[in-house]
Design a protein around this motif. Structure first.
Motif, short mmCIF file in Angstrom:
data_model
loop_
_atom_site.label_atom_id
_atom_site.label_comp_id
_atom_site.label_asym_id
_atom_site.label_seq_id
_atom_site.Cartn_x
_atom_site.Cartn_y
_atom_site.Cartn_z
N ILE A 64 8.12 8.17 11.83
CA ILE A 64 7.90 7.68 13.19
C ILE A 64 6.86 6.58 13.13
N GLY A 65 7.11 5.50 13.86
CA GLY A 65 6.17 4.38 13.85
C GLY A 65 6.51 3.40 14.96
N ALA A 66 5.63 2.46 15.16
CA ALA A 66 5.82 1.41 16.17
C ALA A 66 5.66 0.05 15.51
N GLY A 67 6.37 -0.94 16.02
CA GLY A 67 6.24 -2.30 15.51
C GLY A 67 6.58 -2.39 14.03
N THR A 68 5.76 -3.15 13.30
CA THR A 68 5.99 -3.34 11.86
C THR A 68 6.09 -2.00 11.14
N SER A 69 5.22 -1.07 11.47
CA SER A 69 5.22 0.24 10.80
C SER A 69 6.54 0.96 11.02
N GLY A 70 7.04 0.92 12.25
CA GLY A 70 8.31 1.56 12.53
C GLY A 70 9.46 0.91 11.79
N ARG A 71 9.43 -0.42 11.72
CA ARG A 71 10.50 -1.14 11.01
C ARG A 71 10.49 -0.82 9.53
N LEU A 72 9.30 -0.70 8.94
CA LEU A 72 9.22 -0.36 7.52
C LEU A 72 9.81 1.02 7.25
N GLY A 73 9.56 1.95 8.14
CA GLY A 73 10.14 3.28 7.98
C GLY A 73 11.65 3.25 8.05
N ILE A 74 12.18 2.47 8.96
CA ILE A 74 13.63 2.35 9.10
C ILE A 74 14.24 1.71 7.86
N VAL A 75 13.59 0.69 7.32
CA VAL A 75 14.09 0.04 6.10
C VAL A 75 14.13 1.04 4.96
N ILE A 134 3.71 6.55 10.53
CA ILE A 134 3.28 5.31 9.89
C ILE A 134 2.57 4.47 10.94
N ALA A 135 1.30 4.17 10.70
CA ALA A 135 0.51 3.40 11.68
C ALA A 135 -0.65 2.74 10.96
N ALA A 136 -0.69 1.43 10.99
CA ALA A 136 -1.77 0.72 10.31
C ALA A 136 -3.13 1.17 10.84
N SER A 137 -3.27 1.21 12.15
CA SER A 137 -4.54 1.61 12.74
C SER A 137 -4.82 3.09 12.54
N GLY A 138 -3.75 3.88 12.49
CA GLY A 138 -3.90 5.33 12.43
C GLY A 138 -4.15 5.95 13.79
N ASN A 139 -4.11 5.13 14.83
CA ASN A 139 -4.42 5.62 16.17
C ASN A 139 -3.33 5.30 17.20
N THR A 140 -2.17 4.85 16.75
CA THR A 140 -1.10 4.52 17.66
C THR A 140 -0.69 5.76 18.46
N PRO A 141 -0.76 5.73 19.79
CA PRO A 141 -0.48 6.92 20.59
C PRO A 141 0.90 7.53 20.33
N TYR A 142 1.92 6.70 20.17
CA TYR A 142 3.27 7.19 19.89
C TYR A 142 3.28 8.06 18.64
N VAL A 143 2.61 7.58 17.60
CA VAL A 143 2.59 8.29 16.33
C VAL A 143 1.71 9.53 16.40
N VAL A 144 0.50 9.38 16.89
CA VAL A 144 -0.42 10.51 16.96
C VAL A 144 0.15 11.62 17.84
N ALA A 196 0.87 -2.58 2.03
CA ALA A 196 0.41 -1.28 1.54
C ALA A 196 1.36 -0.17 1.97
N GLN A 197 1.76 -0.19 3.22
CA GLN A 197 2.68 0.84 3.72
C GLN A 197 4.01 0.77 2.98
N LYS A 198 4.51 -0.42 2.73
CA LYS A 198 5.76 -0.57 2.00
C LYS A 198 5.63 0.00 0.58
N LEU A 199 4.52 -0.28 -0.08
CA LEU A 199 4.31 0.25 -1.43
C LEU A 199 4.28 1.78 -1.42
N VAL A 200 3.61 2.36 -0.45
CA VAL A 200 3.52 3.82 -0.38
C VAL A 200 4.89 4.42 -0.08
N LEU A 201 5.64 3.80 0.82
CA LEU A 201 6.99 4.29 1.13
C LEU A 201 7.88 4.23 -0.11
N ASN A 202 7.78 3.14 -0.87
CA ASN A 202 8.53 3.05 -2.14
C ASN A 202 8.17 4.22 -3.05
#
Length: 273
Positions: A64-75, A134-144, A196-202
Protein backbone atom coordinates in the motif's frame (compact mmCIF):
# COMPACT_ATOMS: atom_id res chain seq x y z
CA UNK A 1 6.94 16.43 12.11
CA UNK A 2 10.40 17.24 10.73
CA UNK A 3 11.73 14.69 8.23
CA UNK A 4 15.11 14.45 6.54
CA UNK A 5 13.52 13.76 3.15
CA UNK A 6 11.92 17.22 3.37
CA UNK A 7 15.06 18.99 4.59
CA UNK A 8 16.96 21.51 2.50
CA UNK A 9 18.99 20.18 -0.42
CA UNK A 10 22.77 20.15 -0.16
CA UNK A 11 22.79 22.12 -3.44
CA UNK A 12 21.40 25.51 -4.37
CA UNK A 13 20.96 27.76 -7.41
CA UNK A 14 20.17 24.69 -9.48
CA UNK A 15 18.75 26.81 -12.28
CA UNK A 16 22.20 28.32 -12.84
CA UNK A 17 24.03 24.99 -13.00
CA UNK A 18 25.30 23.78 -16.40
CA UNK A 19 23.75 20.51 -17.49
CA UNK A 20 26.96 18.58 -16.82
CA UNK A 21 27.12 19.90 -13.26
CA UNK A 22 23.46 19.04 -12.69
CA UNK A 23 24.01 15.48 -13.81
CA UNK A 24 27.22 15.04 -11.83
CA UNK A 25 25.55 16.39 -8.69
CA UNK A 26 22.49 14.16 -9.03
CA UNK A 27 24.77 11.18 -9.56
CA UNK A 28 26.84 12.13 -6.52
CA UNK A 29 23.71 12.07 -4.38
CA UNK A 30 22.49 8.81 -5.94
CA UNK A 31 25.76 7.09 -4.99
CA UNK A 32 24.79 7.38 -1.32
CA UNK A 33 21.61 5.32 -1.70
CA UNK A 34 23.06 1.77 -1.83
CA UNK A 35 25.01 2.46 1.36
CA UNK A 36 21.81 3.57 3.09
CA UNK A 37 20.14 0.36 1.92
CA UNK A 38 23.11 -1.68 3.17
CA UNK A 39 22.63 -0.33 6.67
CA UNK A 40 19.02 -1.58 6.61
CA UNK A 41 19.80 -5.16 5.49
CA UNK A 42 19.11 -6.69 8.95
CA UNK A 43 15.65 -5.14 8.86
CA UNK A 44 15.11 -6.30 5.27
CA UNK A 45 16.09 -9.83 6.31
CA UNK A 46 13.37 -9.87 8.96
CA UNK A 47 10.78 -8.63 6.46
CA UNK A 48 11.81 -11.25 3.90
CA UNK A 49 11.59 -14.10 6.41
CA UNK A 50 8.13 -13.00 7.52
CA UNK A 51 6.99 -12.65 3.91
CA UNK A 52 8.31 -16.10 2.99
CA UNK A 53 6.49 -17.57 5.97
CA UNK A 54 3.17 -16.04 4.91
CA UNK A 55 3.47 -16.86 1.21
CA UNK A 56 4.64 -20.42 1.85
CA UNK A 57 1.43 -20.97 3.81
CA UNK A 58 -0.78 -19.70 0.98
CA UNK A 59 -0.87 -16.05 2.01
CA UNK A 60 -0.36 -13.00 -0.16
CA UNK A 61 1.91 -9.95 -0.14
CA UNK A 62 0.16 -6.59 -0.38
CA UNK A 63 1.79 -3.21 -0.95
CA UNK A 64 0.00 0.00 0.00
CA UNK A 65 1.34 3.42 -0.90
CA UNK A 66 0.58 6.83 -2.37
CA UNK A 67 2.16 8.67 -5.28
CA UNK A 68 5.62 7.46 -6.28
CA UNK A 69 5.67 4.93 -3.43
CA UNK A 70 2.37 3.43 -4.54
CA UNK A 71 3.51 3.23 -8.16
CA UNK A 72 6.72 1.45 -7.16
CA UNK A 73 4.71 -1.15 -5.29
CA UNK A 74 2.48 -1.73 -8.30
CA UNK A 75 5.50 -2.11 -10.59
CA UNK A 76 7.11 -4.66 -8.28
CA UNK A 77 3.88 -6.63 -7.88
CA UNK A 78 3.20 -6.64 -11.63
CA UNK A 79 6.66 -8.03 -12.40
CA UNK A 80 6.41 -11.08 -10.12
CA UNK A 81 4.11 -13.25 -12.30
CA UNK A 82 6.10 -12.95 -15.55
CA UNK A 83 9.45 -13.25 -13.78
CA UNK A 84 8.65 -16.11 -11.41
CA UNK A 85 5.49 -17.68 -12.83
CA UNK A 86 3.48 -17.04 -9.65
CA UNK A 87 -0.27 -16.27 -9.76
CA UNK A 88 -1.21 -12.64 -10.35
CA UNK A 89 -2.94 -12.52 -6.98
CA UNK A 90 0.10 -13.51 -4.92
CA UNK A 91 1.67 -10.03 -4.86
CA UNK A 92 -0.75 -7.10 -5.09
CA UNK A 93 0.04 -3.40 -5.29
CA UNK A 94 -2.57 -0.88 -4.11
CA UNK A 95 -2.23 2.87 -4.62
CA UNK A 96 -4.12 5.66 -2.87
CA UNK A 97 -6.71 7.04 -5.27
CA UNK A 98 -7.16 3.79 -7.17
CA UNK A 99 -5.68 2.62 -10.44
CA UNK A 100 -6.25 6.01 -12.04
CA UNK A 101 -3.60 7.40 -9.71
CA UNK A 102 -0.96 5.25 -11.42
CA UNK A 103 -0.84 7.79 -14.26
CA UNK A 104 -2.35 10.92 -12.75
CA UNK A 105 -2.12 12.16 -9.18
CA UNK A 106 -5.40 12.11 -7.24
CA UNK A 107 -5.63 15.15 -4.97
CA UNK A 108 -5.57 14.45 -1.24
CA UNK A 109 -5.99 10.69 -1.72
CA UNK A 110 -2.99 10.05 0.53
CA UNK A 111 -4.59 11.98 3.39
CA UNK A 112 -7.44 9.48 3.98
CA UNK A 113 -6.63 7.34 7.02
CA UNK A 114 -9.40 4.78 6.42
CA UNK A 115 -9.30 4.14 2.67
CA UNK A 116 -6.36 1.72 2.63
CA UNK A 117 -8.22 -0.73 4.83
CA UNK A 118 -11.28 -0.42 2.60
CA UNK A 119 -9.08 -1.11 -0.43
CA UNK A 120 -7.54 -4.14 1.25
CA UNK A 121 -10.96 -5.51 2.19
CA UNK A 122 -11.90 -5.56 -1.49
CA UNK A 123 -9.26 -8.29 -1.83
CA UNK A 124 -10.70 -10.23 1.15
CA UNK A 125 -7.51 -9.84 3.14
CA UNK A 126 -6.96 -12.29 6.02
CA UNK A 127 -4.36 -12.91 8.76
CA UNK A 128 -2.64 -15.33 6.37
CA UNK A 129 -1.44 -12.30 4.37
CA UNK A 130 1.20 -9.62 4.93
CA UNK A 131 0.87 -5.91 4.15
CA UNK A 132 3.87 -3.68 3.45
CA UNK A 133 3.36 0.07 3.54
CA UNK A 134 5.63 2.11 1.29
CA UNK A 135 6.07 5.77 2.23
CA UNK A 136 9.14 7.95 1.87
CA UNK A 137 8.12 10.14 4.80
CA UNK A 138 6.85 7.21 6.82
CA UNK A 139 3.91 9.36 7.88
CA UNK A 140 1.52 9.18 4.93
CA UNK A 141 -1.97 8.91 6.51
CA UNK A 142 -3.22 6.41 3.89
CA UNK A 143 -0.33 4.08 4.66
CA UNK A 144 -0.20 4.53 8.43
CA UNK A 145 -3.98 4.12 8.73
CA UNK A 146 -3.82 0.94 6.68
CA UNK A 147 -1.03 -0.53 8.79
CA UNK A 148 -2.86 0.33 12.01
CA UNK A 149 -6.02 -1.37 10.77
CA UNK A 150 -4.08 -4.47 9.76
CA UNK A 151 -2.43 -4.66 13.13
CA UNK A 152 -5.81 -4.53 14.87
CA UNK A 153 -6.92 -7.43 12.70
CA UNK A 154 -3.86 -9.56 13.47
CA UNK A 155 -2.37 -9.18 9.98
CA UNK A 156 1.43 -9.06 9.70
CA UNK A 157 2.81 -5.73 8.55
CA UNK A 158 6.01 -4.23 7.23
CA UNK A 159 7.03 -0.89 5.85
CA UNK A 160 9.68 0.72 3.68
CA UNK A 161 10.38 4.29 4.76
CA UNK A 162 13.19 6.80 4.33
CA UNK A 163 13.02 8.70 7.61
CA UNK A 164 13.85 7.76 11.17
CA UNK A 165 11.21 7.61 13.91
CA UNK A 166 8.22 7.54 11.58
CA UNK A 167 4.66 6.56 12.41
CA UNK A 168 4.73 3.75 9.85
CA UNK A 169 7.87 2.23 11.39
CA UNK A 170 6.37 2.51 14.87
CA UNK A 171 3.26 0.66 13.68
CA UNK A 172 4.75 -2.06 11.46
CA UNK A 173 5.88 -5.43 12.76
CA UNK A 174 8.82 -5.46 10.33
CA UNK A 175 9.92 -1.90 9.60
CA UNK A 176 12.62 -1.16 7.04
CA UNK A 177 14.12 2.31 7.49
CA UNK A 178 16.47 3.45 4.73
CA UNK A 179 17.60 6.93 5.73
CA UNK A 180 18.44 8.64 2.44
CA UNK A 181 18.76 12.25 3.66
CA UNK A 182 17.94 15.42 1.72
CA UNK A 183 16.96 15.18 -1.93
CA UNK A 184 18.83 16.96 -4.73
CA UNK A 185 15.67 18.96 -5.39
CA UNK A 186 14.31 19.70 -1.91
CA UNK A 187 11.49 17.31 -1.04
CA UNK A 188 11.50 15.45 -4.40
CA UNK A 189 11.30 11.97 -2.93
CA UNK A 190 10.90 10.33 -6.32
CA UNK A 191 14.68 10.69 -6.49
CA UNK A 192 16.88 9.15 -3.75
CA UNK A 193 14.02 7.90 -1.60
CA UNK A 194 12.29 6.37 -4.61
CA UNK A 195 15.53 4.70 -5.69
CA UNK A 196 16.01 3.28 -2.21
CA UNK A 197 12.47 1.93 -2.12
CA UNK A 198 12.93 0.31 -5.53
CA UNK A 199 16.14 -1.37 -4.38
CA UNK A 200 14.47 -2.72 -1.24
CA UNK A 201 11.47 -3.98 -3.23
CA UNK A 202 13.85 -5.77 -5.61
CA UNK A 203 15.55 -7.40 -2.63
CA UNK A 204 12.29 -8.32 -0.93
CA UNK A 205 10.60 -10.11 -3.81
CA UNK A 206 13.79 -11.58 -5.31
CA UNK A 207 14.91 -13.10 -2.02
CA UNK A 208 11.36 -14.27 -1.29
CA UNK A 209 10.93 -15.95 -4.67
CA UNK A 210 14.33 -17.64 -4.37
CA UNK A 211 13.33 -18.96 -0.95
CA UNK A 212 10.02 -20.20 -2.37
CA UNK A 213 11.87 -22.23 -5.01
CA UNK A 214 11.19 -20.19 -8.14
CA UNK A 215 14.89 -19.90 -9.02
CA UNK A 216 17.21 -22.81 -9.82
CA UNK A 217 20.91 -22.02 -9.71
CA UNK A 218 20.58 -18.45 -10.92
CA UNK A 219 17.85 -19.02 -13.50
CA UNK A 220 14.18 -18.00 -13.57
CA UNK A 221 12.89 -21.50 -14.29
CA UNK A 222 9.23 -20.55 -13.77
CA UNK A 223 9.21 -17.39 -15.89
CA UNK A 224 6.33 -16.87 -18.30
CA UNK A 225 7.28 -17.34 -21.96
CA UNK A 226 5.40 -14.24 -23.02
CA UNK A 227 7.60 -12.93 -25.83
CA UNK A 228 10.29 -14.04 -28.28
CA UNK A 229 13.14 -12.85 -26.07
CA UNK A 230 11.91 -14.92 -23.13
CA UNK A 231 11.29 -17.98 -25.30
CA UNK A 232 14.88 -17.75 -26.56
CA UNK A 233 16.13 -17.37 -23.00
CA UNK A 234 14.10 -20.41 -21.99
CA UNK A 235 15.53 -22.47 -24.83
CA UNK A 236 19.08 -21.56 -23.77
CA UNK A 237 18.30 -22.55 -20.20
CA UNK A 238 16.99 -25.95 -21.28
CA UNK A 239 20.00 -26.43 -23.59
CA UNK A 240 22.46 -25.66 -20.79
CA UNK A 241 20.70 -27.71 -18.14
CA UNK A 242 20.11 -30.82 -20.24
CA UNK A 243 23.02 -30.53 -22.70
CA UNK A 244 20.64 -30.61 -25.67
CA UNK A 245 20.91 -29.05 -29.11
CA UNK A 246 18.72 -26.04 -29.79
CA UNK A 247 16.03 -27.82 -31.90
CA UNK A 248 15.48 -30.48 -29.24
CA UNK A 249 15.42 -27.92 -26.44
CA UNK A 250 12.96 -25.72 -28.37
CA UNK A 251 10.63 -28.67 -29.02
CA UNK A 252 10.75 -29.68 -25.38
CA UNK A 253 10.00 -26.17 -24.17
CA UNK A 254 7.16 -25.75 -26.65
CA UNK A 255 5.52 -28.98 -25.48
CA UNK A 256 5.69 -28.30 -21.75
CA UNK A 257 5.40 -24.50 -21.67
CA UNK A 258 7.95 -23.74 -18.96
CA UNK A 259 11.62 -24.32 -18.31
CA UNK A 260 10.97 -26.21 -15.07
CA UNK A 261 8.31 -28.46 -16.60
CA UNK A 262 10.46 -29.18 -19.64
CA UNK A 263 13.50 -30.15 -17.55
CA UNK A 264 11.49 -32.29 -15.15
CA UNK A 265 9.66 -34.10 -17.97
CA UNK A 266 12.91 -34.92 -19.73
CA UNK A 267 14.62 -36.13 -16.57
CA UNK A 268 11.63 -38.24 -15.62
CA UNK A 269 11.71 -39.93 -18.99
CA UNK A 270 8.30 -38.55 -19.97
CA UNK A 271 9.62 -37.06 -23.20
CA UNK A 272 12.11 -38.33 -25.75
CA UNK A 273 13.83 -36.03 -28.23
Amino acid sequence: MSTTTESESNYDSLERMPVLKLLQSINQEDKTVPFAVERAIPQIETLVKTTVDRLSRGGRLFYIGAGTSGRLGIVDASECPPTYGVPHGMVIGIIAGGDGAIRKAVEFAEDDTTQAWKDLQEHHITPKDIVVGIAASGNTPYVVGGLEACRRQGIATGCIVCNANSNAAATADCPVEVITGPEFVTGSTRMKAGTAQKLVLNMLTTATMVQLGHVKGNKMVDMQLSNTKLVERGIRMVMEELQLAKPEAAALLKKYGSVRAAIEAYRNGDYQV
